[in-house]
Design an enzyme around this catalytic site. Structure first.
Site, PDB file in Angstrom:
ATOM      1  N   ARG A  39      -9.534   1.482   8.892  1.00  0.00           N
ATOM      2  CA  ARG A  39      -9.043   0.156   9.211  1.00  0.00           C
ATOM      3  C   ARG A  39     -10.107  -0.726   9.848  1.00  0.00           C
ATOM      4  O   ARG A  39      -9.860  -1.890  10.130  1.00  0.00           O
ATOM      5  CB  ARG A  39      -7.885   0.300  10.189  1.00  0.00           C
ATOM      6  CG  ARG A  39      -6.666  -0.507   9.784  1.00  0.00           C
ATOM      7  CD  ARG A  39      -5.617  -0.281  10.834  1.00  0.00           C
ATOM      8  NE  ARG A  39      -4.373  -0.934  10.576  1.00  0.00           N
ATOM      9  CZ  ARG A  39      -3.423  -0.469   9.787  1.00  0.00           C
ATOM     10  NH1 ARG A  39      -3.595   0.622   9.099  1.00  0.00           N
ATOM     11  NH2 ARG A  39      -2.285  -1.124   9.679  1.00  0.00           N
TER      12      ARG A  39
ATOM     13  N   ARG B 233      -0.795  -8.751  13.459  1.00  0.00           N
ATOM     14  CA  ARG B 233      -1.301  -7.738  12.535  1.00  0.00           C
ATOM     15  C   ARG B 233      -2.161  -8.366  11.436  1.00  0.00           C
ATOM     16  O   ARG B 233      -3.170  -7.803  11.042  1.00  0.00           O
ATOM     17  CB  ARG B 233      -0.137  -6.952  11.926  1.00  0.00           C
ATOM     18  CG  ARG B 233       0.451  -5.940  12.917  1.00  0.00           C
ATOM     19  CD  ARG B 233       1.871  -5.558  12.570  1.00  0.00           C
ATOM     20  NE  ARG B 233       2.007  -4.942  11.271  1.00  0.00           N
ATOM     21  CZ  ARG B 233       3.091  -5.033  10.502  1.00  0.00           C
ATOM     22  NH1 ARG B 233       4.133  -5.738  10.910  1.00  0.00           N
ATOM     23  NH2 ARG B 233       3.125  -4.430   9.350  1.00  0.00           N
TER      24      ARG B 233
ATOM     25  N   ARG C  70      11.324  -2.116  11.062  1.00  0.00           N
ATOM     26  CA  ARG C  70      10.243  -1.724  11.955  1.00  0.00           C
ATOM     27  C   ARG C  70      10.094  -2.738  13.089  1.00  0.00           C
ATOM     28  O   ARG C  70      10.179  -3.919  12.878  1.00  0.00           O
ATOM     29  CB  ARG C  70       8.924  -1.619  11.169  1.00  0.00           C
ATOM     30  CG  ARG C  70       8.729  -0.266  10.542  1.00  0.00           C
ATOM     31  CD  ARG C  70       7.579  -0.237   9.582  1.00  0.00           C
ATOM     32  NE  ARG C  70       6.322  -0.778  10.103  1.00  0.00           N
ATOM     33  CZ  ARG C  70       5.173  -0.757   9.414  1.00  0.00           C
ATOM     34  NH1 ARG C  70       5.142  -0.234   8.193  1.00  0.00           N
ATOM     35  NH2 ARG C  70       4.082  -1.269   9.929  1.00  0.00           N
TER      36      ARG C  70
ATOM     37  N   LYS D  98       0.819  -1.216   0.000  1.00  0.00           N
ATOM     38  CA  LYS D  98       0.000   0.000   0.000  1.00  0.00           C
ATOM     39  C   LYS D  98       0.851   1.262   0.000  1.00  0.00           C
ATOM     40  O   LYS D  98       0.583   2.188  -0.760  1.00  0.00           O
ATOM     41  CB  LYS D  98      -0.924   0.045   1.229  1.00  0.00           C
ATOM     42  CG  LYS D  98      -2.009  -1.008   1.233  1.00  0.00           C
ATOM     43  CD  LYS D  98      -3.008  -0.774   2.374  1.00  0.00           C
ATOM     44  CE  LYS D  98      -2.383  -0.793   3.753  1.00  0.00           C
ATOM     45  NZ  LYS D  98      -1.917  -2.117   4.172  1.00  0.00           N
TER      46      LYS D  98
ATOM     47  N   ARG E 235      11.658  -6.800   5.329  1.00  0.00           N
ATOM     48  CA  ARG E 235      11.473  -5.383   4.982  1.00  0.00           C
ATOM     49  C   ARG E 235      12.397  -4.436   5.753  1.00  0.00           C
ATOM     50  O   ARG E 235      12.608  -4.586   6.945  1.00  0.00           O
ATOM     51  CB  ARG E 235      10.011  -5.011   5.255  1.00  0.00           C
ATOM     52  CG  ARG E 235       9.687  -3.551   5.087  1.00  0.00           C
ATOM     53  CD  ARG E 235       8.225  -3.335   4.898  1.00  0.00           C
ATOM     54  NE  ARG E 235       7.456  -3.335   6.129  1.00  0.00           N
ATOM     55  CZ  ARG E 235       6.152  -3.051   6.180  1.00  0.00           C
ATOM     56  NH1 ARG E 235       5.487  -2.785   5.074  1.00  0.00           N
ATOM     57  NH2 ARG E 235       5.517  -3.071   7.330  1.00  0.00           N
TER      58      ARG E 235
HETATM   59  P1  ADP Z   1       0.793  -2.076   8.195  1.00  0.00           P
HETATM   60  O1  ADP Z   1      -0.395  -1.843   7.298  1.00  0.00           O
HETATM   61  O2  ADP Z   1       1.989  -2.576   7.466  1.00  0.00           O
HETATM   62  O3  ADP Z   1       0.498  -2.887   9.421  1.00  0.00           O
HETATM   63  P2  ADP Z   1       0.815   0.759   8.932  1.00  0.00           P
HETATM   64  O4  ADP Z   1       2.031   1.551   8.722  1.00  0.00           O
HETATM   65  O5  ADP Z   1      -0.376   1.071   8.091  1.00  0.00           O
HETATM   66  O6  ADP Z   1       1.291  -0.729   8.777  1.00  0.00           O
HETATM   67  O7  ADP Z   1       0.348   0.839  10.459  1.00  0.00           O
HETATM   68  C1  ADP Z   1       1.243   0.565  11.504  1.00  0.00           C
HETATM   69  C2  ADP Z   1       0.534   0.591  12.854  1.00  0.00           C
HETATM   70  O8  ADP Z   1      -0.025   1.906  13.096  1.00  0.00           O
HETATM   71  C3  ADP Z   1      -0.661  -0.350  13.003  1.00  0.00           C
HETATM   72  O9  ADP Z   1      -0.250  -1.668  13.346  1.00  0.00           O
HETATM   73  C4  ADP Z   1      -1.439   0.357  14.117  1.00  0.00           C
HETATM   74  O10 ADP Z   1      -0.828   0.164  15.357  1.00  0.00           O
HETATM   75  C5  ADP Z   1      -1.290   1.808  13.761  1.00  0.00           C
HETATM   76  N1  ADP Z   1      -2.339   2.297  12.848  1.00  0.00           N
HETATM   77  C6  ADP Z   1      -2.138   2.774  11.585  1.00  0.00           C
HETATM   78  N2  ADP Z   1      -3.300   3.139  11.023  1.00  0.00           N
HETATM   79  C7  ADP Z   1      -4.266   2.887  11.932  1.00  0.00           C
HETATM   80  C8  ADP Z   1      -5.686   3.045  11.955  1.00  0.00           C
HETATM   81  N3  ADP Z   1      -6.361   3.541  10.893  1.00  0.00           N
HETATM   82  N4  ADP Z   1      -6.364   2.671  13.067  1.00  0.00           N
HETATM   83  C9  ADP Z   1      -5.726   2.182  14.137  1.00  0.00           C
HETATM   84  N5  ADP Z   1      -4.398   1.999  14.194  1.00  0.00           N
HETATM   85  C10 ADP Z   1      -3.655   2.358  13.108  1.00  0.00           C
END
Ligand code: ADP
Ligand code: ZN
Length: 212
Positions: free
Chosen positions: A88, A171, A160, A13, A127
């Site tokens: 999400r 996740r 990360r 993404k 990654r």
């Molecule tokens: P990925 O999709 O690879 O898990 P992201 O960078 O999108 O990683 O998100 C990393 C972390 O940030 C998530 O695991 C969560 O803890 C938090 N996070 C990001 N976006 C949201 C959201 N819309 N709602 C709740 N938590 C979020």
């Protein structure tokens, strides 16, 4: 143009959102990058969410919605946005809808990217991310490079904390229970485009752009 990107962690993404935002000159809004940035800067918000993010849990909907309202108003004068990592869950999607209605805005498309699970786990566990511009690399690509710096900006690369095996699994589970229902939600609104996320980044970008 106003877009949402859907797909489980590791599906690409962030990379695709960056390409889309450049092509259409729209803002790339990544809730994950914003939260990691707040953590890095050790702000009040950063300290509040640090443990949740590192352990792969979701941050509260209230915090996320505040952050999104702020981002949308910041980019109000631009041509639109591509959301990466938001919404999400259904609650966020509904609150997002209310915000858009209030501003008299409409989503144009929701791009759903999918990749098979083995490939996802391989991608996430290998990654590396640029600490400065968030570009994504794979350890495999970096093997022959003596100096692991970002080829875009020269920034330092790091792994990360949530890209560790048991956290990756959590996740992916959260994706299944919380986020996957959004596919149905947006499909019923006739907004969904499905994109095969396998193969090279450029191939995937081509597939996405050809459908927008
Ligand atoms: P990925 O999709 O690879 O898990 P992201 O960078 O999108 O990683 O998100 C990393 C972390 O940030 C998530 O695991 C969560 O803890 C938090 N996070 C990001 N976006 C949201 C959201 N819309 N709602 C709740 N938590 C979020
Ligand atoms: Zn960089």
């Amino acid at each position: 143009m106003r877009l949402v990107l859907l797909g489980c962690p590791g599906v690409g993404k962030g990379t695709q959102a960056e390409g889309i935002s450049k092509s259409f000159k729209i803002a790339h809004i990544s809730t994950g990058n914003i939260l990691r940035d707040e953590i890095k800067k050790n702000t009040y918000l950063g300290r509040k969410v640090e443990n949740l993010v590192k352990k792969g849990n979701l941050v509260s909907d209230e915090i996320i919605i505040e952050l999104i309202k702020n981002e949308i108003s910041k980019h109000e004068s631009s041509n639109g946005f591509v959301m990466d990592g938001f919404p999400r869950n259904l609650k966020q999607a509904k609150m997002f809808q209310d915000i858009l209605d209030m501003l008299n805005l409409k989503l144009d498309k929701v791009v759903n990217i999918f990749v098979e699970k083995d490939e996802i786990i391989r991608r996430l566990s290998s990654r590396m991310v640029c600490s400065n511009c968030n570009s994504v690399y794979s350890i495999d690509d970096l093997k022959n490079m003596p100096d692991t710096k970002c080829s875009v900006c020269g920034g330092k690369l790091y792994k990360r904390k949530d890209d560790e095996k048991n956290i990756i699994e959590k996740r992916l589970e959260l994706y299944e229970t919380e986020t996957r229902p959004l596919i149905d939600y947006y499909s019923k609104q006739n907004l969904l485009i499905d994109i095969d996320g396998s193969g090279s980044e450029d191939k995937v970008t081509e597939r996405v752009l050809s459908k927008l």
